[in-house]
Write a protein that holds these residues in place. Sequence first.
Motif, PDB file in Angstrom:
ATOM      1  N   HIS A 151       0.856  -1.182   0.000  1.00 43.80           N
ATOM      2  CA  HIS A 151       0.000   0.000   0.000  1.00 43.80           C
ATOM      3  C   HIS A 151       0.892   1.232   0.000  1.00 43.80           C
ATOM      4  O   HIS A 151       1.501   1.547   1.020  1.00 43.80           O
ATOM      5  CB  HIS A 151      -0.905  -0.006   1.235  1.00 43.80           C
ATOM      6  N   SER A 152       0.991   1.869  -1.154  1.00 43.69           N
ATOM      7  CA  SER A 152       1.857   3.046  -1.263  1.00 43.69           C
ATOM      8  C   SER A 152       1.015   4.312  -1.169  1.00 43.69           C
ATOM      9  O   SER A 152      -0.182   4.297  -1.447  1.00 43.69           O
ATOM     10  CB  SER A 152       2.631   2.990  -2.580  1.00 43.69           C
ATOM     11  N   PRO A 153       1.631   5.420  -0.765  1.00 37.01           N
ATOM     12  CA  PRO A 153       0.856   6.654  -0.568  1.00 37.01           C
ATOM     13  C   PRO A 153       0.371   7.245  -1.891  1.00 37.01           C
ATOM     14  O   PRO A 153       1.048   7.137  -2.913  1.00 37.01           O
ATOM     15  CB  PRO A 153       1.858   7.595   0.105  1.00 37.01           C
ATOM     16  N   LYS A 154      -0.777   7.848  -1.845  1.00 35.40           N
ATOM     17  CA  LYS A 154      -1.320   8.538  -3.023  1.00 35.40           C
ATOM     18  C   LYS A 154      -1.010  10.031  -2.969  1.00 35.40           C
ATOM     19  O   LYS A 154      -1.016  10.701  -3.997  1.00 35.40           O
ATOM     20  CB  LYS A 154      -2.826   8.307  -3.127  1.00 35.40           C
ATOM     21  N   ILE A 155      -0.791  10.542  -1.754  1.00 36.10           N
ATOM     22  CA  ILE A 155      -0.346  11.936  -1.631  1.00 36.10           C
ATOM     23  C   ILE A 155       1.174  11.929  -1.729  1.00 36.10           C
ATOM     24  O   ILE A 155       1.847  11.292  -0.908  1.00 36.10           O
ATOM     25  CB  ILE A 155      -0.773  12.561  -0.284  1.00 36.10           C
ATOM     26  N   VAL A 156       1.694  12.598  -2.754  1.00 34.29           N
ATOM     27  CA  VAL A 156       3.131  12.537  -3.007  1.00 34.29           C
ATOM     28  C   VAL A 156       3.704  13.916  -3.304  1.00 34.29           C
ATOM     29  O   VAL A 156       2.974  14.851  -3.645  1.00 34.29           O
ATOM     30  CB  VAL A 156       3.447  11.598  -4.193  1.00 34.29           C
ATOM     31  N   LEU A 178      -1.536  14.191  -6.264  1.00 33.27           N
ATOM     32  CA  LEU A 178      -2.128  12.848  -6.183  1.00 33.27           C
ATOM     33  C   LEU A 178      -1.395  11.966  -7.178  1.00 33.27           C
ATOM     34  O   LEU A 178      -1.294  12.304  -8.355  1.00 33.27           O
ATOM     35  CB  LEU A 178      -3.622  12.897  -6.508  1.00 33.27           C
ATOM     36  N   TYR A 185       7.255   3.475  -5.985  1.00 31.95           N
ATOM     37  CA  TYR A 185       7.201   2.653  -4.769  1.00 31.95           C
ATOM     38  C   TYR A 185       7.300   1.170  -5.092  1.00 31.95           C
ATOM     39  O   TYR A 185       7.931   0.408  -4.370  1.00 31.95           O
ATOM     40  CB  TYR A 185       5.930   2.985  -3.985  1.00 31.95           C
TER      41      TYR A 185
END
Lengths: 426, 426
Positions: A151-156, A178, A185
Amino acid sequence: MLADAKANMGKEVEFSGCVHRIKNMGSIAFIVVRTSRDVIQTVYSADNCKDSIEGLREGFFVNVKGIVKENPKDFNGLEIELDSIKLISTNAAELPLKISQGRLNCTIEVNLDNRAASLRNPYERAIFKLQEGLVQGMHKFMQANNFTEIHSPKIVAQGAEGGANIFRLDYFGKSAFLNQSPQFYKQMAVAFFDRVYEIAPVYRAEKHATSRHINEYIGLDFEMGYIDSMYDVMKMEIAMLKSIFEYIKENYQNELKILEADVPEIKEVPSIKFADAIELLRGGEGSGKKFDLDPEDEVNLGKYAKEKYDSDFIFVTHFPSSKPPFYAMNSREDPREAYKFDLLFRGLEITSGGQRIHDYNEQVEKMKAQGLDPDDFKNYLEAHKYGLPPHGGLGIGLERLLMKLLNKNNIRETSLFPRDINRLLP
Amino acid sequence: MLADAKANMGKEVEFSGCVHRIKNMGSIAFIVVRTSRDVIQTVYSADNCKDSIEGLREGFFVNVKGIVKENPKDFNGLEIELDSIKLISTNAAELPLKISQGRLNCTIEVNLDNRAASLRNPYERAIFKLQEGLVQGMHKFMQANNFTEIHSPKIVAQGAEGGANIFRLDYFGKSAFLNQSPQFYKQMAVAFFDRVYEIAPVYRAEKHATSRHINEYIGLDFEMGYIDSMYDVMKMEIAMLKSIFEYIKENYQNELKILEADVPEIKEVPSIKFADAIELLRGGEGSGKKFDLDPEDEVNLGKYAKEKYDSDFIFVTHFPSSKPPFYAMNSREDPREAYKFDLLFRGLEITSGGQRIHDYNEQVEKMKAQGLDPDDFKNYLEAHKYGLPPHGGLGIGLERLLMKLLNKNNIRETSLFPRDINRLLP
């Protein structure tokens, strides 16, 4: 519920559901009850049923008890003779759409504007039950093949694809985005999990309202280490699609029937180099100048694959290396080409993938060659700096896969609550 | 890979991995190779191995072949006597952290700043392999219990929780938000799928940097129709947690061992009303005035549950109805209370849930009572207007569940790439 009823022919069953349709014939009434995956006919008669159905209306929720009887004329081959019917919940208004007779008879805009109503239509909801099947099938295949779910972040701080098609947000006074894909990742994770996958939303701020774009979609992504070439990735994709299709044929038969879905038999999938595809499509003209396929090219390649190879799928490989993505490995035979591929399904791109650069210096050089500043990718490049095995991967758009599987013309039909340039509701 | 080696004792195996550690003893060398879930000791000697290991360094990627030998002193009980070792890929720099000797010896900030390196530590990556196990365990339970998996949009016109803790973004010139929970969509979906679940990112713009908050987390959400009371939801949660814990004990034994995880045996889970909890914690003082538990209350309730009931879990129920969320059904016995519950795990809230209002007029009235304008919720309220069965559900924070399972003090340790007010990278 239906399986339960079938297993209890001649016996009493009890279940709850929504009154989907009422046909009142005077002394008896047919009350079709909608449960999570089925619509089941029940038969009311004052003689057999101890409760009254006065005031009962379509859209109300009920608990019913009754005896299962065979009925060869019924869709399910059975009906329930009611002993009791208890009201659980009512409604405050009738539906603005007729949902109980086969397919909806409205435009896609009306369908989407009234999603709380339209998804109660058994055909509409079957689309998303089948969508679940594709996702569950992928989990099953990935888990069996030693991929780890991440599960990688969507806010980058930075989008994976760059360019202008990115949503910007205010992150506590800082600028953030986004993510356009979990690419960075996934690649980092290959160093410690060898093989990874992610099923998660992906964002593209496409300013064009086309029938094949939505702005938020579910990406089916995987990345695998220790490959010999991009062909290992392509082979894995085909094995996965086969496995997913088997899975839905086994577990989503009812939905496939409702949707009249045409699930393809996957045999050998043909493959064509980008340059050859352009040559094939346009002859001498334009070849060498073009850097990507346009929608018409995709449709024509789809026809070609079907006619020449009787295949619903075709790979296009070796795209020009001067073109993004910057992480695509250049061909060792001809550096003007990259080890990048697309997979077309019935004339629509559903996948981009390829072998990625794993060597630090090679990646830095390619960034520079594409006019990018490696300093802007410092965090990402740490994965390469500390070492990565040869690897590759891909992303599939879930809604596109489902769209083509159902031969739909508009991707909005296969998104539960689609987002496009004009649509933010419901 | 390890299972493969164990099954081939005395025979030759081949695999690829990362050189995790080298101990060169002169005539022989111990080369520990890291594969996706294991670290496996190989033994090199010039006599047996046809390849040289000159220049081989930790962090390089190799393919090895060799004979599996028993070694009772080894963590895995075996080692590989190398026949060949081929270099696949190198690195450009050594790791900034010592990853090969047990746990990392650095602060959490250094760990997170160097994620591309720190996750190569077998302890660190085991955390996220186990995280996968929790998610896969939930899928398994939900699928077996007829829940349908849905994918709802994260870009929304309106947050589910309201308030200021919401990220705003520019959506083609319109104002949009990142959703705080799939609440509205789950409830809409109960009308057509009866039971639904979603595993997806959730966004909270919390301005406080605490050890228990991150700004993007994975929500494990479900919603179920045709319930009699919120106790049906609570029962389902406990059954699910039991099933998930069984699943990881069966399939993630190696990680549980590496992490020294203390997976609780779930027996009866005690339950206490909010008012009684406040009374218990503060005596007469403050009861009636308080509307929520604070972190210290949670810790104390956790201790109480452990001491009095020998339970790692405790439910707190019947929160004040004047408090959000507006969709919580008010108690029929005492309308000052709502059918809302929290579940605490080892003194930390990991779940909020409850029975929701399904009646349209009741929902409109409660919105007004909480000072909200029903017109602002027009789309959401359509689900109620067209009818909903009695239903309830909950959301679990994946990282919190994992944090407490591993007895960690900081939620950042159980997020692969955490986001907080100060952290947007990597």
